[in-house]
Design an enzyme around this catalytic site. Structure first.
Site, PDB file in Angstrom:
ATOM      1  CG  ASP A  15      -1.746   1.106   1.452  1.00 23.92           C
ATOM      2  OD1 ASP A  15      -2.614   1.455   0.137  1.00 23.92           O
ATOM      3  OD2 ASP A  15      -1.850   1.828   2.581  1.00 23.92           O
ATOM      4  CG  ASP A  17      -1.821   7.394   0.600  1.00 23.99           C
ATOM      5  OD1 ASP A  17      -1.382   8.639   0.519  1.00 23.99           O
ATOM      6  OD2 ASP A  17      -2.831   7.039  -0.213  1.00 23.99           O
TER       7      ASP A  17
END
Length: 232
Positions: A15, A17
């Site tokens: 991922d 963020d």
């Protein structure tokens, strides 16, 4: 329920963020700036519900949770104006550069899978193009036509696996996530997941779905999952 068993992996999906780049506090500030105009407070409970989702879905969560007099488009326009100011200067999170470069150097196929759309992703990563160029591909579920559903659905992670040339079995893919929705998505995809919970999130809620829970990428030891160690 016990956490998934640690088994060797061959591919890694990150991922973005809150895992690689330090944007989550900026999102919080931006959203509070919007909802504060209407006398509302953006709480951690709402943040957890919208983290990792496609942008329109995340906006809808905030609007409906706080009963804001805004359409999704109006909300996103306000958000984008602030993102353009803040995102280009975002910093990498501790351990991110070291781990990504280590995996790439040792020939481990790596990719990213995020709920962001292209414009937002380019803003956030503009100061770190050299690092993000090391990824084989990036799945941007915010505007990827092949990604029908955002997290907690597994679509983005399954797409990330399928786009590696050798299309590995999901069980051979390790995901790094910070959001509960992302942990659910990785689990639903049949992948192991290292969870680095965003500060303020209750670690017990999704601990049983995560293979490993860490405070930081700096604490990760690749050899636990059969990957080349830092000493190799």
């Amino acid at each position: 329920m016990a956490a998934p068993r640690v088994t060797p992996v061959t591919h890694v999906v990150f991922d973005v963020d809150g895992v690689l780049i330090d944007t989550e506090h900026l999102y919080t500030d931006i959203i509070q700036g919007i909802v504060g105009k209407y006398g509302k407070t953006f709480t951690m409970d709402i943040k957890v519900k919208q983290m990792g989702r496609k942008e329109p879905e995340a906006a809808k969560v905030v609007i409906e949770s706080l009963d804001l007099p805004l359409t999704v488009d109006q909300y996103l326009q306000m958000s984008h104006e602030q993102q353009e100011k803040l995102f280009p200067s975002v910093e990498l999170l501790p351990g991110a550069e070291c781990l990504v470069k280590h995996l790439h150097k040792n020939g481990v196929p790596i990719a990213t899978a995020t709920g962001s759309h292209t414009q937002s992703f380019e803003l956030k990563t503009s100061g770190h193009k050299d690092l993000f160029s090391l990824f084989h591909h990036c799945v941007l579920s915010g505007d990827d036509p092949e990604c029908k559903h955002g997290k907690p659905a597994p679509d983005c992670f399954l797409l990330a696996a399928q786009r590696f040339p050798d299309n590995p079995d999901p069980s051979k893919v390790l995901v790094f996530e910070d959001a509960p929705n992302g942990v659910e998505a990785a689990h639903a995809a049949g992948m192991q997941c290292v969870w680095i919970p965003h500060k303020g999130i209750n670690k017990e809620t999704h601990r049983h779905l995560a293979t490993l829970v860490l405070e930081s990428l700096e604490d990760f030891r690749p050899e636990m999952f059969g990957l080349p160690s830092y000493d190799s």
